[in-house]
Design a protein around this motif. Structure first.
Motif, mmCIF file in Angstrom:
data_model
loop_
_atom_site.group_PDB
_atom_site.id
_atom_site.type_symbol
_atom_site.label_atom_id
_atom_site.label_comp_id
_atom_site.label_asym_id
_atom_site.label_seq_id
_atom_site.Cartn_x
_atom_site.Cartn_y
_atom_site.Cartn_z
ATOM 1 N N ASN A 172 -26.160 69.201 52.834
ATOM 2 C CA ASN A 172 -25.137 68.151 52.790
ATOM 3 C C ASN A 172 -25.665 67.361 51.390
ATOM 4 O OD1 ASN A 172 -23.117 66.833 54.769
ATOM 5 N ND2 ASN A 172 -24.950 67.257 56.370
ATOM 6 N N GLU A 173 -27.208 67.422 51.409
ATOM 7 C CA GLU A 173 -28.187 67.191 50.672
ATOM 8 C C GLU A 173 -27.139 67.694 48.671
ATOM 9 O OE1 GLU A 173 -32.291 66.497 52.102
ATOM 10 O OE2 GLU A 173 -32.140 67.975 50.584
ATOM 11 N N SER A 176 -24.257 65.643 48.378
ATOM 12 C CA SER A 176 -24.460 64.551 47.697
ATOM 13 C C SER A 176 -24.853 64.994 46.251
ATOM 14 C CB SER A 176 -24.571 64.182 48.587
ATOM 15 O OG SER A 176 -26.406 63.953 48.874
#
Lengths: 415, 171
Positions: A172-173, A176
């Motif tokens: 997810n990091e 993003s």
């Protein structure tokens, strides 16, 4: 609502330490988390996640144990020895629904993933897969995974249960941070995963599908109906045998498992047998043999680094790994056999001159070979096949000999 | 190395089978003793004495023969290696005398009595699985000259031991 998500929420609410989840696969439990944090974290079985096959396991005599936050069968009524042998001679069915299936979709799926794994995903054909490694910025291993390329804009992969939270956070990091967009991640928390392994796997599965399995080779991937159920079918596994991993919608998992179990050559097998089988096949267990601090070069997994990717090494930690490819690492993972009592994980390795040179990362008695097998990390000068050294098992210096892996020949179906 | 030590829990306190045990698997309290018992009703012989840690003793004069119980071998699973004491060495009641390794784990075994080891079962070196197939006879582990026969009074008789095994299922 999604089964895992719901259960995970309740687990978080009960103050579950992430430490237990961080220690994943099998023996890892023994080591990194030494089962103590796990025992504390899972004060009762009620805190554990359950796969849709939980009741089936219990009904079939499964001995349920906590594993990476899940209640999983470590074995059934058969001894582990018999269970391993049945997988090698007939077929075994494993519930591996605790593992985490993910799909990445969108036009930038491959460029995005190639920034995170060492494999040549662009270069593999549609409908095939590869074993790969997620690296961190230091070139250490975040997790290992099997990646299947469905199409240029769709990739399916499976990561370890024990690395789930860590991997999702990382992914997810990275998503993003990924400025080009054009990629989304889908968690298959509504699907179960069954591993059908062994020489009888094809004869068991073929009557349930129209797909000609004699044309589906090792590492191939296909979305296909099995007994009319829409499944993801990968010809892969964690035993060294021919076999399949079948991703099936949760609501149909029991139906499919029961249909497979009707075959008289198939028996359910648990995590214990699975660990013996993978070690015999020379396959790594994350948390034992691979960690955030070991690099793929050190782990003797250089072969996973795509040939087309070695010049650029344009993945996380790539600069460090590129240097390691050129200069080699001081130590590497090797396989060995030993006399006396089994040399299990964390046992120290000594040279014949008595110098401490390394440590065992996985070790056990091999049911198939009838002898002790193990993996460990040693300096390169001790890594050559046939080299002898000592392993200190409770003060006894047993003789060990470096051996090629796999310990048991693999029988992957290559057509 | 801490294997033996970390394996302590196993035979010593079955309820902990693996908490620290083992080197390998997280077999915890949820290991299903009840089912294990229900499945195969472990045999308990009446002319023996038993330790709560699941070893048996057979006394003949001042000589004691020691092994592990059917219940213990069943719980441990396939035994692949047995480490025995040296003849001539002394064992102490309640302390470890050796290690039993199964496919699953390494586990300490505890002497139910104190005495001097006079003989060990060499056959277990080549055939450790005898402990599984014949725990009360061919799978004996060692013989010792008892230093204090009163040790046996502290052990369980077959009836008490049977109850002890059953209650292991309640943990």
């Amino acid at each position: 609502m999604r089964r895992h998500a719901q259960q995970i929420l309740s687990r978080l609410a009960s103050n579950q330490s992430s430490q237990a989840a961080a220690c994943d696969p099998l023996s890892k439990l023994s080591q990194t988390c030494v089962a103590v944090p796990a025992a504390r974290a899972f004060a009762s079985d009620a805190d554990l996640l359950k796969t849709p096959l939980y009741d089936l396991h219990v009904r079939e005599g499964g001995k349920m144990v906590p594993f990476a936050g899940w209640s999983m069968p470590i074995q059934y009524k058969d001894s582990m020895m018999d269970s391993v042998k049945n997988c090698r001679n007939n077929a075994a069915l494993f519930d591996v629904s605790h593992m985490c299936g993910l799909t990445f979709k969108g036009k930038n799926t491959i460029p995005f993933l190639e920034g995170l794994v060492v494999g040549d995903i662009k270069g593999i054909e549609d409908g095939t897969g590869t074993y790969s490694i997620f690296t961190n910025e230091n070139g250490g291993i975040i997790d290992d995974t099997v990646i299947s390329k469905v199409a240029d804009d769709e990739v399916y992969l499976v990561v370890n249960a024990g690395c789930r939270e860590k991997d999702l956070k990382h992914l997810n990091e990275q998503l993003s941070k990924y400025k080009d967009g054009g990629v989304e991640m889908i968690q298959h928390d509504d699907r179960s995963l069954l591993a059908l392994q062994g020489p009888a796997a094809m004869e068991i599965l073929q009557p349930m599908t129209d797909l000609d399995l004699s044309k589906l080779y090792f590492s191939n991937f296909k979305k296909v109906d099995i007994k009319g159920i829409p499944c993801f079918l990968a010809r892969t596994g964690y035993t060294g045998e021919d076999g399949f991993e079948i991703s099936v919608p949760d609501g149909k998992a029991v139906e499919l498992a029961e249909a497979l179990m009707e075959h008289d050559r198939l028996k359910l097998a648990g995590l214990g047998a699975r660990d013996s089988l993978r070690l015999e096949a020379g396959l790594c267990l994350y948390g034992n043999d691979l960690t955030d601090e070991t690099s793929p070069v050190e782990a003797s997994l250089t072969w996973t680094i795509g040939k087309n990717r070695r010049d650029a090494c344009d993945f996380l930690g790539g600069e460090i790994i590129k240097k390691q490819l050129a200069d080699k690492t001081p130590t590497r993972r090797i396989g060995f056999v030993s006399s006396g009592a089994p040399a299990r994980a964390h046992i120290q390795i000594y040279s014949n001159e008595g110098e401490e040179i390394g440590e065992v990362c996985s070790g056990a008695f091999s049911p198939t070979l009838g002898q002790n097998i193990a993996m460990g990390y040693v300096p390169r000068k001790y890594a050559k096949t046939g080299t002898e050294f000592k392993v200190d098992v409770r003060g006894k210096m047993n003789t060990a000999t470096v051996t090629k892996m796999p310990f048991v020949d693999t029988t992957y179906f290559k057509g | 190395m801490s294997l033996a030590r970390s394996g302590r829990a196993l035979l010593g306190q079955f309820s902990q089978l693996s908490r620290g045990a083992s080197s390998q698997y997280p077999v915890q309290a949820s290991w299903n003793f009840k089912d294990a018992l229900a499945r195969s009703y472990a045999t308990v012989l009446s002319d023996l004495k038993y330790a709560k840690s699941h070893e048996w003793v057979k006394q003949e004069g001042d000589v004691a023969t020691i092994g592990i119980s059917d219940f213990a071998q069943e719980e441990l699973g396939d035994i692949v290696y047995v480490e025995l004491p040296e003849p001539g060495s002394n064992v102490t009641a309640g302390e470890t005398f050796g290690v039993v390794e199964s496919v699953k784990a390494a586990s300490d075994v505890y002497s139910p009595i104190s005495g001097e080891v006079t003989e060990v079962n060499e056959a277990l070196v080549d055939e450790p699985a005898k402990v599984n197939s014949d725990p009360f006879s061919g799978g004996w582990m060692f013989k010792a000259k008892l230093s204090y026969s009163g040790d046996l009074d502290k052990l369980l008789d077959s009836g008490a031991y049977e109850k002890h095994c059953e209650s292991a299922g309640d943990h």
